[in-house]
Structures are given as C-alpha cells and as structure tokens.
Scaffold this motif. Structure first.
Motif, PDB file in Angstrom:
ATOM      1  N   GLY B  84       0.790  -1.226   0.000  1.00  0.00           N
ATOM      2  CA  GLY B  84       0.000   0.000   0.000  1.00  0.00           C
ATOM      3  C   GLY B  84       0.823   1.277   0.000  1.00  0.00           C
ATOM      4  N   GLU B  85       2.148   1.161   0.189  1.00  0.00           N
ATOM      5  CA  GLU B  85       2.994   2.358   0.227  1.00  0.00           C
ATOM      6  C   GLU B  85       3.605   2.627  -1.140  1.00  0.00           C
ATOM      7  OE1 GLU B  85       3.494   4.317   2.988  1.00  0.00           O
ATOM      8  OE2 GLU B  85       1.915   3.073   3.889  1.00  0.00           O
ATOM      9  N   LEU B  86       3.992   3.884  -1.367  1.00  0.00           N
ATOM     10  CA  LEU B  86       4.670   4.243  -2.598  1.00  0.00           C
ATOM     11  C   LEU B  86       6.175   4.133  -2.401  1.00  0.00           C
ATOM     12  CD1 LEU B  86       2.788   7.402  -3.896  1.00  0.00           C
ATOM     13  CD2 LEU B  86       2.519   5.015  -4.567  1.00  0.00           C
ATOM     14  N   PRO B  87       6.923   3.748  -3.444  1.00  0.00           N
ATOM     15  CA  PRO B  87       8.391   3.789  -3.361  1.00  0.00           C
ATOM     16  C   PRO B  87       8.844   5.204  -3.032  1.00  0.00           C
ATOM     17  CG  PRO B  87       7.680   2.627  -5.346  1.00  0.00           C
ATOM     18  CD  PRO B  87       6.451   3.199  -4.727  1.00  0.00           C
ATOM     19  N   ASP B  88       9.953   5.307  -2.279  1.00  0.00           N
ATOM     20  CA  ASP B  88      10.383   6.604  -1.744  1.00  0.00           C
ATOM     21  C   ASP B  88      10.496   7.716  -2.786  1.00  0.00           C
ATOM     22  OD1 ASP B  88      12.474   5.362  -3.008  1.00  0.00           O
ATOM     23  OD2 ASP B  88      13.749   5.196  -1.217  1.00  0.00           O
ATOM     24  N   PHE B  89      11.101   7.388  -3.943  1.00  0.00           N
ATOM     25  CA  PHE B  89      11.383   8.457  -4.895  1.00  0.00           C
ATOM     26  C   PHE B  89      10.104   9.076  -5.463  1.00  0.00           C
ATOM     27  CE2 PHE B  89      10.730   4.925  -7.706  1.00  0.00           C
ATOM     28  CZ  PHE B  89      10.185   5.503  -8.841  1.00  0.00           C
ATOM     29  N   MET B  90       9.030   8.307  -5.487  1.00  0.00           N
ATOM     30  CA  MET B  90       7.803   8.831  -6.089  1.00  0.00           C
ATOM     31  C   MET B  90       7.245   9.993  -5.286  1.00  0.00           C
ATOM     32  SD  MET B  90       5.556   5.753  -7.579  1.00  0.00           S
ATOM     33  CE  MET B  90       6.227   4.610  -8.760  1.00  0.00           C
ATOM     34  N   THR B  91       7.281   9.834  -3.988  1.00  0.00           N
ATOM     35  CA  THR B  91       6.768  10.919  -3.165  1.00  0.00           C
ATOM     36  C   THR B  91       7.746  12.084  -3.176  1.00  0.00           C
ATOM     37  OG1 THR B  91       7.596   9.505  -1.402  1.00  0.00           O
ATOM     38  CG2 THR B  91       5.230   9.686  -1.607  1.00  0.00           C
ATOM     39  N   LEU B  92       9.051  11.783  -3.357  1.00  0.00           N
ATOM     40  CA  LEU B  92      10.054  12.834  -3.378  1.00  0.00           C
ATOM     41  C   LEU B  92       9.932  13.713  -4.622  1.00  0.00           C
ATOM     42  CD1 LEU B  92      13.419  11.361  -2.069  1.00  0.00           C
ATOM     43  CD2 LEU B  92      12.203  13.391  -1.255  1.00  0.00           C
ATOM     44  N   TYR B  93       9.979  13.061  -5.803  1.00  0.00           N
ATOM     45  CA  TYR B  93      10.006  13.849  -7.036  1.00  0.00           C
ATOM     46  C   TYR B  93       8.654  13.946  -7.710  1.00  0.00           C
ATOM     47  CZ  TYR B  93      14.821  12.286  -6.575  1.00  0.00           C
ATOM     48  OH  TYR B  93      16.048  11.982  -6.111  1.00  0.00           O
ATOM     49  N   GLY B  94       7.882  12.920  -7.569  1.00  0.00           N
ATOM     50  CA  GLY B  94       6.704  12.830  -8.410  1.00  0.00           C
ATOM     51  C   GLY B  94       5.475  13.474  -7.789  1.00  0.00           C
ATOM     52  N   GLN B  95       5.512  13.660  -6.522  1.00  0.00           N
ATOM     53  CA  GLN B  95       4.317  14.100  -5.811  1.00  0.00           C
ATOM     54  C   GLN B  95       3.085  13.306  -6.233  1.00  0.00           C
ATOM     55  OE1 GLN B  95       5.617  17.546  -7.317  1.00  0.00           O
ATOM     56  NE2 GLN B  95       7.212  17.481  -5.762  1.00  0.00           N
ATOM     57  N   LEU B  96       3.279  12.003  -6.319  1.00  0.00           N
ATOM     58  CA  LEU B  96       2.151  11.143  -6.693  1.00  0.00           C
ATOM     59  C   LEU B  96       1.399  10.723  -5.439  1.00  0.00           C
ATOM     60  CD1 LEU B  96       3.764   8.728  -9.312  1.00  0.00           C
ATOM     61  CD2 LEU B  96       2.441  10.790  -9.727  1.00  0.00           C
ATOM     62  N   ASP B  97       0.105  10.564  -5.582  1.00  0.00           N
ATOM     63  CA  ASP B  97      -0.668  10.049  -4.443  1.00  0.00           C
ATOM     64  C   ASP B  97      -0.984   8.574  -4.643  1.00  0.00           C
ATOM     65  OD1 ASP B  97      -1.019  12.926  -4.384  1.00  0.00           O
ATOM     66  OD2 ASP B  97      -2.729  12.530  -5.714  1.00  0.00           O
ATOM     67  N   ALA B  98      -0.970   8.130  -5.897  1.00  0.00           N
ATOM     68  CA  ALA B  98      -1.297   6.729  -6.140  1.00  0.00           C
ATOM     69  C   ALA B  98      -0.249   6.108  -7.053  1.00  0.00           C
ATOM     70  CB  ALA B  98      -2.678   6.618  -6.790  1.00  0.00           C
ATOM     71  N   LEU B  99      -0.125   4.811  -6.962  1.00  0.00           N
ATOM     72  CA  LEU B  99       0.815   4.079  -7.795  1.00  0.00           C
ATOM     73  C   LEU B  99       0.339   4.139  -9.253  1.00  0.00           C
ATOM     74  CD1 LEU B  99       3.318   2.397  -7.055  1.00  0.00           C
ATOM     75  CD2 LEU B  99       1.857   0.371  -7.140  1.00  0.00           C
ATOM     76  N   PRO B 100       1.250   4.458 -10.205  1.00  0.00           N
ATOM     77  CA  PRO B 100       0.832   4.415 -11.614  1.00  0.00           C
ATOM     78  C   PRO B 100       0.324   3.001 -11.952  1.00  0.00           C
ATOM     79  CG  PRO B 100       3.068   5.289 -11.392  1.00  0.00           C
ATOM     80  CD  PRO B 100       2.675   4.791 -10.052  1.00  0.00           C
ATOM     81  N   TRP B 101      -0.647   2.936 -12.865  1.00  0.00           N
ATOM     82  CA  TRP B 101      -1.271   1.638 -13.138  1.00  0.00           C
ATOM     83  C   TRP B 101      -0.267   0.597 -13.599  1.00  0.00           C
ATOM     84  CZ3 TRP B 101      -0.692  -0.257 -18.041  1.00  0.00           C
ATOM     85  CH2 TRP B 101      -0.355   0.668 -19.031  1.00  0.00           C
ATOM     86  N   TRP B 102       0.750   1.040 -14.343  1.00  0.00           N
ATOM     87  CA  TRP B 102       1.678   0.045 -14.892  1.00  0.00           C
ATOM     88  C   TRP B 102       2.701  -0.433 -13.863  1.00  0.00           C
ATOM     89  CZ3 TRP B 102       6.698   1.956 -15.246  1.00  0.00           C
ATOM     90  CH2 TRP B 102       6.824   3.355 -15.255  1.00  0.00           C
ATOM     91  N   TRP B 103       2.722   0.209 -12.710  1.00  0.00           N
ATOM     92  CA  TRP B 103       3.574  -0.302 -11.634  1.00  0.00           C
ATOM     93  C   TRP B 103       2.877  -1.431 -10.876  1.00  0.00           C
ATOM     94  CZ3 TRP B 103       8.137   0.865  -8.643  1.00  0.00           C
ATOM     95  CH2 TRP B 103       9.019   1.736  -9.292  1.00  0.00           C
TER      96      TRP B 103
END
Ligand SMILES: Nc1ncnc2c1ncn2[C@@H]1O[C@H](COP(=O)(O)OP(=O)(O)OP(=O)(O)O)[C@@H](O)[C@H]1O
Ligand SMILES: [Mg+2]
Lengths: 243, 356
Positions: B84-103
């Motif tokens: 349920g967690e996002l990989p660290d870099f996504m929150t750092l650079y991507g400011q994503l709230d959800a995992l991209p579908w292809w991940w």
C-alpha cells in the motif's frame, strides 16, 4: 498438364527488358537444356521462376501458380535451383549442408536437438553425388566441381521435383562432366530437370530437348538435331564455330 | 580429448571456478564485483549467439538488460516500501498520491520475475518481426539497435516521477525477504548469478550444437541462399535475437540485487557498446569466449578507472579495434590455435570457426 509451364514471362530491370514474353513447357521427366548467348536472359528466367526477381506473366508447376510467391514458399512447393557460381555454406561441413537442405519441414523439437548420425536421405544423396568420402570437410574446402555436386545433392535431399541447374558443369574437368551428365539421367527418373548450359558437346550428349533463348525471347525449341538445324539458331549461337 | 569430453570438462572447470575457487579466494567486496561482471557475462552469452552465430550485431542489448533490470527493481522497490505504500522516490520527485497503473502488477513477485525475462523477449519478438521481415541487417541493424538503446534511456530519464529519471531506481534494500546489506545474503546473490550464467552457457551450448545452430550459421553466412531451401531466414534470426534478449533481461534482473541500482546510465548507448566489446574481445562465435571477454573487459574497466579514470575511454576504444584488426576470433581463437597445433587431426571445427 504436369511439369513446368511458363507463359508470357516478362522481367524488366529499370527499363531494361531482360525477359520479353518467354513461353516454355517442360513436361514431367524431361531433361531440358536451355542455351543462348551471354545476356540472353537464361539466369533471369530461373530467377523469375524461383521468386528472386519480380516478373509478370504466368509460371505454373504441378498445377500451382508460382509468380508472386515468396522465395521460400516456392522452394517448399518442390522447386530447387543451383547457382551459376556455386553457393554452399562454406563454413559448414558437407554433411551439415545436406542436413540443412533436408530440413525445412522439421519441427521445432527436432531443430533444437543435435543431429545424430546421418539421416537416410542425406546418406543416399552423399552416395549419389559421390561426396561420402568428404562428408566431414567444410564445404569451403571442396573443389569447384564438388561444390556443384553438393548443390545438386542439396536439391535431392530437399526433395525438389523441379531442378533448375544454372551451368552445372562450368569449370569442371572432362571426367567430372561425364559424371554430372550421368547424374542428370538418374535425377530425371522421377523429376523434371532444366539445365542452363553453354557447353555444346555436353548438350549433345545429355539433352533430351533444347530451348534456345536470345535477347529475352525463346528463339527455337526441339530436339538437339532440330535446334541445330534451325538457321536462326546457327546465326545467333551455334554459328560461332560450335558445331 | 574428444570434443564432447572437452565440453564436459570445460563446464566442470567453470563450475569449480565459480562455485568453489572464487568464493574462497575473493573477499566480500571482490565477490560482489564478480557478481556484477557475471551479469555482463550472461548478456555476452546472448550476444555471442545473436552476433557470433547469427551475424546480428546487437548493439542495443542495453534495452533488454534495462527492461529486465527495471522489472526486477520495480518489484523490489515496492517490496521495500511495503504493502500500500509508494516507493520513496515517487513521493520525493513525483508528488504522486497513487501508484501508476503500470507499476501495480509488479507488486506480484511471480509477475515481476516472469516479466524480467518475458518482457524483453516479447519486445525483441515485436522488434525482430519488424526488422528482419523488412530485411534490415548489417550496419543498419546495428545502428537501429543503438538508436533504440538511446531512445529507451531518454524515455526513462524523461519520466522522473515514475521511473526515477536519471537517478534510476536506487537504494534497494531487500531481495524477496532477504536483507541485501547482510554479506551472507550478498554471497547468496552471487551464487544465484553464477548458477544463472552456467545455465545460460548450457542453453547456448545446446543451441549452438543443435540443428538450429547449424542453420543459424548458414543464415549468417548466406542469408539469401537458405531461402531457396525453403527457410524464412527472418524466423531463424528471430529465435536467436529473442533468446539473446531473454538472457539480457535475466542479467539485468540479477544485476539489481547484486549492485542495488538500475539507472539509464547503466543501459543506454555506452553500456550497450561495452557489452559488445567484451564479446569481440573474447571471441564472438565461440561458446565461452563472450563470457570470458565480458568479465575481462569489466574487470579491466574497474582496475583501470580506479587508477587513471580518464584512460578508460581510450583503452576501451583500443579494445574494440584491436581484436577486430588483429584477432578477429578473440581470446577464444588463441586457445583454438594452440589446440590445432597439438592435435594431429583437427576434429571438424566448422562450428567453432569465426567469420573473417
Ligand atoms: N539485377 C539485374 N539488374 C539489371 N540488369 C540485370 C540484372 N540481372 C540481369 N540483368 C541483365 O539482364 C540480362 C540477362 O541476364 P542473364 O543473367 O539472365 O543472362 P544469361 O542468359 O544468364 O547470361 P550468361 O550466359 O552470361 O549467364 C543481361 O543483360 C544482364 O545484364
Ligand atoms: Mg546466367
């Protein structure tokens, strides 16, 4: 009818008409020689039949239309050819060359295994073309005549029913020519053979029927004697001191 | 020695070196480096097949190495982050709230593991169908491969939020529940990689001695000729290309736990060329040559750039040119020369020969 049937075959290279409406019927079991001066279009005709060059007209073999098919599809219909300059896989042994020629129909499983021993049809072909003694030599080390024979052997294992041989005895010694001539007789027992040849002596001895080509057209056709008697043929070809 | 016996002896000695000698002699750090080199060797085995036997100068294997590497790294990053967690870099650079579908599917270990090999193979299949059907070959094939490697790296760099961009996927901590900081586990990774290399060598050996292997050499030397025997050379080449891609993918996947990172710089144009240099140095048409060459070149690179970093580039260029000019058969041909001198009757070496 069975056998090879060519009608109104035309090949044009960048505006140069190499074949200008060739008609040719070779009945099953015939040994047909095709002769003609350099540049007459003999090789081009084989190229067109085997799908190597684009052509218009009609080419049929055993009720199948050949024109417009891919080279490997035509080969699978039982049409085999040799090349004016022998084309064998030089780094592979004689045995490997023949084994490959025998193999397009093999299933994936058998392709992924190593060859064990000599497949029967390959052994037979080795005998027929007299290469048993050199079967483990790389094909590149063979003498010129032996390469030509290897190519013919490849046609045998390929199970071709129409053999198109482009100057098979060019550069062969006298004995090799005789052996090749006899081989043609053996081959034609259950196959149709078309031979392009320049050697008139060889032609007289082994041809059943002859087609003379000149400037992309069929000039004359018939038995050796008939063709030799044709004045047009004498003019363009035989007349050059070859009788 | 009969060729058969020699092969078995060769495999035995390789296994002994990989599984006994190297772990005994090398410390943890050096063994870790060797694990990395062995990954390159796996790529090289595939290139040996595609290039040495199939004549396809595969200058873009980085693409497949990268696909395998990223597939593995994505799974490991997700596993590190926890459910349920996002990989660290996504929150750092991507400011994503959800995992991209292809991940998402890569969270599944089975999917991810299969993808490391099957994804590169699938891509190679599609590319190969386009390339070989259209009769693209020789230098054009090599250039196209290079362009693909460049494009793939650029694509990854451009998607920083979802791929980690230039940094790549870094700082990987665990491998299917094993902590990668623990030296014992790192040794285990080494043994997995060594096993994979041995298996790939076996696979390549079987392919090379099979009828398919003979056919592949025939296609390499006279592609047009085999058509007249009823074969479509495009399909013959496709098989070797796809197998080589699968090997590169596997190598990329194993590289990630061994090194802890995958990034565009590891899979782009330059690494793709380096893969090929190793193969050229070792001898592209032999079985063991490419693997040995890859290890030797990677080792030389480390050794040299530790001392004189700037010299490596020039040395690498020399490495590429020298074998082509003076030793087209690579290191492997030295062994064969000696063997030929000692043997009275050379045992049909047609398949081991190298095109000049
Ligand atoms: N690919 C090609 N492009 C252009 N012209 C060609 C091509 N192939 C053949 N030709 C030309 O077509 C003509 C017929 O050539 P072909 O090779 O069929 O002659 P041939 O009868 O086999 O002659 P030879 O006895 O010398 O082998 C020649 O003038 C040749 O230059
Ligand atoms: Mg000709």
């Amino acid at each position: 009818m069975t056998g090879l049937s060519v009608r109104d075959l035309r090949v044009v290279f960048d505006g140069f008409v190499a074949l200008d409406g060739v008609d040719l019927e070779v009945p099953e079991g015939d040994v047909r020689f095709v002769i003609g001066p350099n540049g007459a279009g003999k090789t081009t005709m084989i190229d067109a039949i085997t799908g190597l060059v684009k052509a218009t007209g009609h080419v049929g073999f055993d009720g199948q239309d050949l024109l417009g098919r891919k080279v490997h599809r035509i080969a699978r219909l039982g049409i085999g050819r040799t090349f004016q300059t022998a084309a064998v896989f030089e780094e592979l042994t004689v045995l490997q060359n023949l084994d490959i020629a025998a193999g397009w129909g093999r299933r994936a499983v058998s392709l992924l295994r190593a060859r064990r021993g000599v497949p029967p049809e390959v052994g037979k072909a080795l005998e027929t073309v007299r290469l048993s003694a050199v079967r483990d030599q790389p094909a590149g080390t063979l003498a010129h005549g032996q390469k030509q024979w290897l190519e013919i052997g490849m046609l045998l294992v390929q199970d071709a029913r129409l053999l198109l041989l482009d100057e098979p005895v060019a550069g062969m010694s006298h004995d090799e020519r005789d052996a090749t001539g006899e081989l043609l007789g053996v081959l034609s027992r259950d196959r149709t053979v078309l031979v392009i040849e320049h050697d008139m002596d060889f032609l007289r001895r082994y041809a059943r029927t002859v087609t003379v080509m000149h400037a992309g057209k069929v000039l004359s056709e018939g038995s050796v004697a008939e063709v030799q008697a044709d004045p047009r043929v004498q003019e363009v070809y035989l007349g050059r001191g070859a009788s | 020695m009969s060729p058969r016996l020699r092969t078995f002896a060769g495999f035995g000695i390789t296994a002994l070196l990989l599984f006994a000698v190297a772990p005994l002699v090398l410390g943890d750090f050096r063994l870790g480096l060797l694990a990395k080199y062995l990954c390159f060797a796996i790529v090289a085995v595939g290139i040996g097949l595609a290039w040495g036997r199939g004549g396809m100068l595969a200058l873009g294997q980085g693409v497949f190495f990268g696909l395998g590497g990223y597939a593995m790294a994505m799974h490991l990053k997700l596993a590190d982050a926890g459910p349920g967690e996002l990989p660290d870099f996504m929150t750092l650079y991507g400011q994503l709230d959800a995992l991209p579908w292809w991940w998402a599917p890569f969270a599944n270990p089975v999917f991810a593991l299969l993808a490391t090999v099957l994804l590169p193979m699938l891509v190679a299949l599609l590319l190969g169908l386009l390339i070989f059907r259209r009769r693209v070959r020789g230098a054009y094939f090599a250039i196209l491969s290079q362009a693909l490697a460049a494009a793939f790296a650029i694509l990854l760099i451009g998607q920083q939020g979802t791929t980690g961009g230039t940094n790549g996927l870094t700082d990987i901590q665990g491998f299917f529940g094993y902590d990668l900081n623990d030296p014992v586990n790192r040794r285990m990774i080494y043994f997995i990689i060594a096993t994979a290399l041995l298996l790939m060598l076996l696979a390549a050996w079987q392919l090379m001695r099979s009828r398919y292997g003979e056919l592949l050499v025939a296609v390499r030397d006279a592609e047009e000729r085999v058509r007249f025997l009823g074969y479509d050379p495009a399909n013959v080449k496709l098989v070797a290309y796809v197998v080589a891609a699968g090997m590169a993918g596997l190598a990329g996947a194993l590289f990630v736990p061994a090194v802890g990172i995958i990034s565009p710089a590891l899979i782009g144009v330059v690494p793709s060329i380096e893969f090929v240099i190793g193969v050229a140095v070792g001898g592209r048409a032999s079985l063991a040559g490419p693997a040995i060459g890859a290890i030797a070149v990677a080792w030389a690179k480390t050794a040299l750039s530790e001392r004189v970093p700037s010299a490596w580039t020039y040395f690498e260029g020399l490495l590429f040119v020298l074998p082509i000019v003076f030793l087209p058969g690579g290191i492997a041909s030295l062994v064969r020369l000696r063997r030929r001198r000692t043997a009275e009757a050379p045992a049909a070496p047609a398949l081991e020969k190298v095109p000049s």
